[in-house]
Design an enzyme around this catalytic site. Structure first.
Site, PDB file in Angstrom:
ATOM      1  N   GLU A  15      -5.488  19.430  32.800  1.00 44.49           N
ATOM      2  CA  GLU A  15      -5.591  18.006  33.130  1.00 44.49           C
ATOM      3  C   GLU A  15      -4.280  17.250  32.957  1.00 44.49           C
ATOM      4  O   GLU A  15      -4.283  16.058  32.692  1.00 44.49           O
ATOM      5  CB  GLU A  15      -6.672  17.326  32.251  1.00 44.49           C
ATOM      6  CG  GLU A  15      -7.928  18.152  32.088  1.00 44.49           C
ATOM      7  CD  GLU A  15      -9.068  17.404  31.440  1.00 44.49           C
ATOM      8  OE1 GLU A  15     -10.021  17.099  32.141  1.00 44.49           O
ATOM      9  OE2 GLU A  15      -8.985  17.127  30.222  1.00 44.49           O
TER      10      GLU A  15
ATOM     11  N   ASP B 252      -4.144  20.208  37.097  1.00 38.94           N
ATOM     12  CA  ASP B 252      -4.460  21.584  36.684  1.00 38.94           C
ATOM     13  C   ASP B 252      -5.638  21.599  35.711  1.00 38.94           C
ATOM     14  O   ASP B 252      -6.148  20.544  35.327  1.00 38.94           O
ATOM     15  CB  ASP B 252      -3.224  22.237  36.034  1.00 38.94           C
ATOM     16  CG  ASP B 252      -2.901  21.630  34.681  1.00 38.94           C
ATOM     17  OD1 ASP B 252      -3.119  20.412  34.474  1.00 38.94           O
ATOM     18  OD2 ASP B 252      -2.433  22.362  33.798  1.00 38.94           O
TER      19      ASP B 252
HETATM   20  C1  NOJ Z   1      -6.864  15.434  27.059  1.00 37.66           C
HETATM   21  C2  NOJ Z   1      -6.816  16.607  27.949  1.00 37.66           C
HETATM   22  O1  NOJ Z   1      -8.093  17.103  28.065  1.00 37.66           O
HETATM   23  C3  NOJ Z   1      -5.837  17.628  27.411  1.00 37.66           C
HETATM   24  O2  NOJ Z   1      -5.824  18.784  28.189  1.00 37.66           O
HETATM   25  C4  NOJ Z   1      -4.500  16.982  27.421  1.00 37.66           C
HETATM   26  O3  NOJ Z   1      -3.541  17.860  26.904  1.00 37.66           O
HETATM   27  C5  NOJ Z   1      -4.544  15.701  26.613  1.00 37.66           C
HETATM   28  N1  NOJ Z   1      -5.613  14.836  27.021  1.00 37.66           N
HETATM   29  C6  NOJ Z   1      -3.258  14.966  26.753  1.00 37.66           C
HETATM   30  O4  NOJ Z   1      -3.202  14.417  28.016  1.00 37.66           O
HETATM   31  C1  NOJ Z   2      -8.985  19.793  27.410  1.00 37.54           C
HETATM   32  C2  NOJ Z   2      -8.697  21.008  28.204  1.00 37.54           C
HETATM   33  O1  NOJ Z   2      -7.332  21.027  28.515  1.00 37.54           O
HETATM   34  C3  NOJ Z   2      -9.521  21.041  29.452  1.00 37.54           C
HETATM   35  O2  NOJ Z   2      -9.283  22.248  30.130  1.00 37.54           O
HETATM   36  C4  NOJ Z   2     -10.980  20.898  29.121  1.00 37.54           C
HETATM   37  O3  NOJ Z   2     -11.732  20.878  30.301  1.00 37.54           O
HETATM   38  C5  NOJ Z   2     -11.231  19.665  28.307  1.00 37.54           C
HETATM   39  N1  NOJ Z   2     -10.373  19.608  27.156  1.00 37.54           N
HETATM   40  C6  NOJ Z   2     -12.670  19.598  27.806  1.00 37.54           C
HETATM   41  O4  NOJ Z   2     -12.929  20.692  26.980  1.00 37.54           O
END
Ligand code: NOJ
Ligand code: NOJ
Length: 486
Positions: free
Chosen positions: A217, A214
């Site tokens: 991520e 999603d």
């Molecule tokens: C980094 C991701 O970008 C974020 O969305 C996620 O919650 C954390 N890692 C933990 O997996």
């Molecule tokens: C974590 C977020 O969950 C994700 O949507 C985003 O693309 C990355 N950080 C980078 O900003």
């Protein structure tokens, strides 16, 4: 050859700076009016803050040590390391640049934005052809030298190619309106499967059924957000293909979008009275029990069509029911929402554990509970402004058993007058802007702010936070006519 490249890259380094002087010159910021929060009305604060936010956003495009066309998610290089080109973030941000290109006040400014867009096209083409661990166009992020990111990650993320296509289709339409069809055909869309838009549309039209990670991520499955932006890309793409006489492709994209439409109706849960975010989960995080997610609101905002069709739009009672449920939940779980401040803060989803600092997928590390985010709080502001606009245009409000609580929260139980409700909606949007104003630091926004203290947390100067600010205030500016400016 090498020297030419070097000089070019040096000039690029100063592009944002050149733009900045233009942007700032148009306001009072340089003349001593600082955006001191509490002395200014919301209007004045927005007016003085917008150019600074634009500047902060520009700084993250093609930074000096990156290949031209890179948009870093944040300048932060550790805890968390966000110094990468995320296709999702970059596409949303460059869509702002397309708008700025359209609105440019003079040729110089227009030319500068044009250059940023050309760089983004080139970099995107290189992303599309760089071998990566997703094995296709759903690869979520790239190193700033353009090479593939080789660590483990939640991949693929199929919203990425859809968002990239949406931004380029927007640009293609702008160029067509400027009578530059040859440029569109050579740089953006042609019958060739290697043209940047068509490559993404082909990928999306053949892969939307696959499960993927999603936008956050974390979870693998089928997602409302991903399918909504995929559908939007295919519909917008079909219109463009038709205009450029690629009729077979247009029919194919329309047909796939139609099937996605049916698929999306599965996400409505009559029992919970919400749009669920993920179905058919087959991997990644498993603790999102409520299935309630702000990504639903982002999905609505990011999939707005130029030929409106009303599907899961801001006025859809299923969306309004979900907005109500999210606000209620976040009001209950965040300490800062219980302090009686004007407005509330919104996070990603209630069970979120990511505190904004670490970057691997070992979920057990995340003992800290997730925080509210700027970009989700701003998305709620934008949602309300859009709804005002929609009702002003259509001059009707439909109350159903699904959205009754949403409207009651706005005072519908006491007053059914449409002008009264419009004013309540606008105030609600402004409430979210107040929350953001209160927690941001001058013109700066990181990714999150603490659910306990309100202080900023997570990646500093998150480019996407700035994008969401600019979208929200743009929507706000479209609805003023009927209201007294205060
Ligand atoms: C980094 C991701 O970008 C974020 O969305 C996620 O919650 C954390 N890692 C933990 O997996
Ligand atoms: C974590 C977020 O969950 C994700 O949507 C985003 O693309 C990355 N950080 C980078 O900003």
């Amino acid at each position: 050859m090498f020297l030419k490249k070097k000089i070019k890259s040096i000039i690029r380094m100063f592009l944002p700076l050149l733009l900045t002087t233009d942007v700032l010159a148009s306001t009072n910021v340089l003349n001593g009016v600082s955006p001191e929060k509490h002395w200014l009305s919301l209007e004045e604060w927005i007016f003085t803050t917008e150019p600074l936010v634009t500047l902060n956003l520009l700084k993250n495009i093609s930074p000096f040590d990156a290949v031209a066309g890179v948009v870093v998610a944040s300048p932060s290089r550790r805890e968390p390391n966000y110094y990468y080109h995320w296709v999702r973030d970059a596409s949303l941000v460059m869509n702002v640049i397309v708008k700025k290109y359209v609105m440019a006040k003079n040729n110089k400014e227009k030319h500068l934005y044009h250059t940023l867009l050309l760089d983004f096209i080139n970099f995107s083409k290189s992303n599309q052809t760089t071998l990566n661990l997703s094995g296709g166009l759903g690869e979520p992020k790239f190193n700033v030298d353009g090479s593939a990111y080789m660590e483990s990650w939640g991949r693929p993320q199929n919203d990425s190619p859809a968002l990239r296509a949406l931004t380029f289709i927007h640009l293609a339409k702008v160029w067509l309106s400027e009578k530059r069809e040859p440029l569109v055909r050579s740089l953006l869309y042609s019958k060739s499967f290697t043209s940047v838009i068509k490559a993404d549309l082909e990928y999306v039209s053949h892969h939307w059924r696959d499960t993927c990670f999603d936008l956050w991520e974390e979870t693998r499955g089928r997602h409302f957000y991903t399918l909504m932006v995929e559908r939007a890309a295919l519909i917008e793409g079909a219109h463009l293909a038709r205009e450029l006489k690629d009729y077979l492709a247009a029919d194919w994209y329309f047909a796939q979008a139609q099937i996605i439409t049916n698929e999306l109706n599965r996400f409505w849960s009559p029992e919970q009275n919400i749009v669920m975010q993920t179905l058919d989960r087959d991997g990644g995080s498993d603790y999102k029990f409520s299935n309630l997610d702000s990504a639903t609101v982002l999905a609505v905002l990011h999939s707005t069509l130029s030929h409106k069709d009303g599907f899961y739009d801001v006025s859809d009672d299923r969306i309004q029911a979900t907005v109500y449920a999210l606000e209620k939940k976040f009001s209950e779980i965040y300490e800062i929402n219980k302090k009686g401040h004007r407005g509330i803060a919104i996070g990603r989803y209630p069970e979120d554990r990511y505190n904004g600092r670490f970057n691997d997928l070992n979920f057990t590390q995340y003992n800290n509970l997730g925080n509210p985010w700027f970009l989700t709080t701003l998305a709620f502001a934008e949602f309300y402004y859009r709804l005002v606009k929609e009702i002003q245009d259509e001059n009707k409000i439909e109350i159903t058993s699904r959205n009754l609580q949403f409207w009651n929260a706005l005072g519908y139980g006491k007053n059914k007058n449409i002008q009264y409700l419009l004013a309540a909606l606008k105030t609600k949007g402004d409430d979210f802007m107040y929350t953001v104003q209160f927690h941001m630091n001058g013109s700066h926004m990181s990714e999150q702010f603490s659910r306990y203290t309100g202080y900023m947390e997570g990646a500093a100067d998150l480019t996407w936070s700035y994008e969401s600010f600019l979208r929200a205030i743009e929507q706000r500016s479209t609805i003023f006519q009927g209201f007294n400016k205060k």
